[in-house]
Design an enzyme around this catalytic site. Structure first.
Site, short mmCIF file in Angstrom:
data_model
loop_
_atom_site.label_atom_id
_atom_site.label_comp_id
_atom_site.label_asym_id
_atom_site.label_seq_id
_atom_site.Cartn_x
_atom_site.Cartn_y
_atom_site.Cartn_z
N ARG A 76 -1.73 -4.60 3.53
CA ARG A 76 -1.43 -3.78 4.70
C ARG A 76 -0.11 -4.18 5.34
NH1 ARG A 76 -4.74 -3.89 10.45
NH2 ARG A 76 -3.70 -2.11 11.42
N GLU A 135 -18.04 5.42 -1.40
CA GLU A 135 -17.25 4.72 -2.41
C GLU A 135 -17.97 4.60 -3.75
OE1 GLU A 135 -15.96 3.62 1.65
OE2 GLU A 135 -17.91 3.56 0.63
N ASP A 191 -8.55 -5.56 12.38
CA ASP A 191 -9.79 -4.96 11.86
C ASP A 191 -10.92 -5.99 11.72
OD1 ASP A 191 -8.51 -2.59 11.80
OD2 ASP A 191 -8.42 -2.39 9.62
N PHE A 221 -14.52 -2.16 0.22
CA PHE A 221 -15.39 -1.08 -0.23
C PHE A 221 -15.23 -0.75 -1.71
CE2 PHE A 221 -14.30 0.17 4.32
CZ PHE A 221 -15.32 -0.61 4.85
N HIS A 248 -5.72 -3.04 1.92
CA HIS A 248 -6.10 -3.82 3.10
C HIS A 248 -6.89 -5.08 2.72
CE1 HIS A 248 -4.82 -0.11 4.90
NE2 HIS A 248 -5.03 -0.55 6.12
N ARG A 304 0.85 -1.20 0.00
CA ARG A 304 0.00 0.00 0.00
C ARG A 304 0.88 1.25 0.00
NH1 ARG A 304 -1.87 1.33 6.13
NH2 ARG A 304 -0.25 0.16 7.23
#
Length: 313
Positions: free
Chosen positions: A167, A58, A117, A83, A109, A10
């Site tokens: 991530r 989004e 998460d 998303f 991610h 990322r």
């Protein structure tokens, strides 16, 4: 020799798209209130006038990106994979894929390595979703240097592209100063072997490299192929490996349904029926926990790959 570093893809993406924008004034970036996490903040600081924060919207972000593409811009629309690929699937399909617009959808991610998460954010379905869209190129780079090359290739390619970001920081192993070359739709044989072929993508390639070395110490000669482009798949390379080694193990940080493993199985079923085992998230949700521990739990680590190879042999 290029500097070998440990970096999350990322962050490599944020660096790559910023460097790209220095050369191409048509490159713009959109984000959905996650610039710090997706690392588009790097671009935002350098080119604030070419950065659009769409907020937690989004679907609207993809619509804006589609509109920008019709005006000659090259938009990179970024959010968490859950998303950008999940929530906005309809807009990606109908507003980008159907009219074949030059939009680059970025899913950060992805996979269970999102860690704490938890299941709601651990997207293990994005590759499957994006593969179903006609004309969509699906990229899953494995390290820092591959991400740099993939972003440039995505911008050079006219049409919709999905880029998967991780991530978790990963050691780089591709060396652009020592013969590494990136080409859309072409896999890379990282190690030759005759006993079995391991076909890996994304974060799992570095783990597969460790596994191949461990297997070699036990007298097992494993071939390793890095598939950075899941669609279009390098069918010729996969079929060649199947003919020469007779067994295939696919490794992906994604649901075993609809991802790399299914793409490989479909190709081989048509061209060269071969025993295939798919190592991935086995049709279940992830859960909260440290990323490295979760990968081990799901067998998505060097030890898990070694065990899967031994079971096949």
């Amino acid at each position: 020799m290029a500097d070998m570093m440990k970096k999350a893809t990322r962050e490599s993406f944020g660096m790559a798209v910023t460097e790209l924008a220095e050369q191409n004034p048509n490159v713009v970036v959109l984000d959905a209130d996650l610039a710090e996490a997706t690392k588009t903040v790097i671009f935002k600081k350098k080119f604030p006038e070419r950065f659009i924060d769409c907020g937690i919207a989004e679907c609207n972000m993809i619509g804006i990106a589609a509109g920008l593409a019709t005006c000659g811009k090259i938009p990179f629309a970024a959010s968490f994979a859950m998303f950008s690929a999940g929530r906005a699937f309809e807009q990606v399909r109908n507003s980008v894929g159907y009219p074949k617009l030059n939009v680059k959808i970025v899913g950060s991610h992805a996979g269970i390595s999102v860690g704490e998460d938890g299941a709601t954010h651990q997207c293990c379905e994005d590759i499957a979703l994006m593969r179903t869209i006609p004309g969509m190129v699906v990229l899953n780079p494995s390290d820092h240097y591959e991400m740099l090359a993939a972003v440039k290739a995505a911008a050079d390619h006219y049409g919709p592209v999905y880029i998967r970001l991780g991530r978790l920081a990963v050691e780089s192993f591709n060396d652009p100063d020592n013969g590494y070359q990136f080409e859309l739709g072409k896999g890379i044989t990282l190690r030759d072997g005759k006993d079995i072929t391991i076909v890996a993508t994304g974060l799992m390639v570095s783990e597969a490299l460790k596994a191949v070395k461990a297997l070699e110490e036990e007298g097992i000669d494993a071939r390793l192929i890095n598939i950075h482009t899941v669609k279009p798949l390098d069918t010729d390379l996969i079929v060649k490996a199947a003919k020469e080694t007779g067994k295939i193990l696919t490794v992906e940080e994604h649901n075993v349904i609809g991802g790399l493993g299914d793409a490989v199985c479909a190709a081989l079923a048509q061209e060269c029926p071969t025993p295939v085992v798919k190592l991935g998230v086995n049709d279940c949700y992830g859960h909260s926990g440290p990323a490295v521990d979760l990968l081990k739990e799901f067998g998505l680590c060097a030890d898990g790959i070694v065990a899967a190879v031994k079971k096949m042999l």
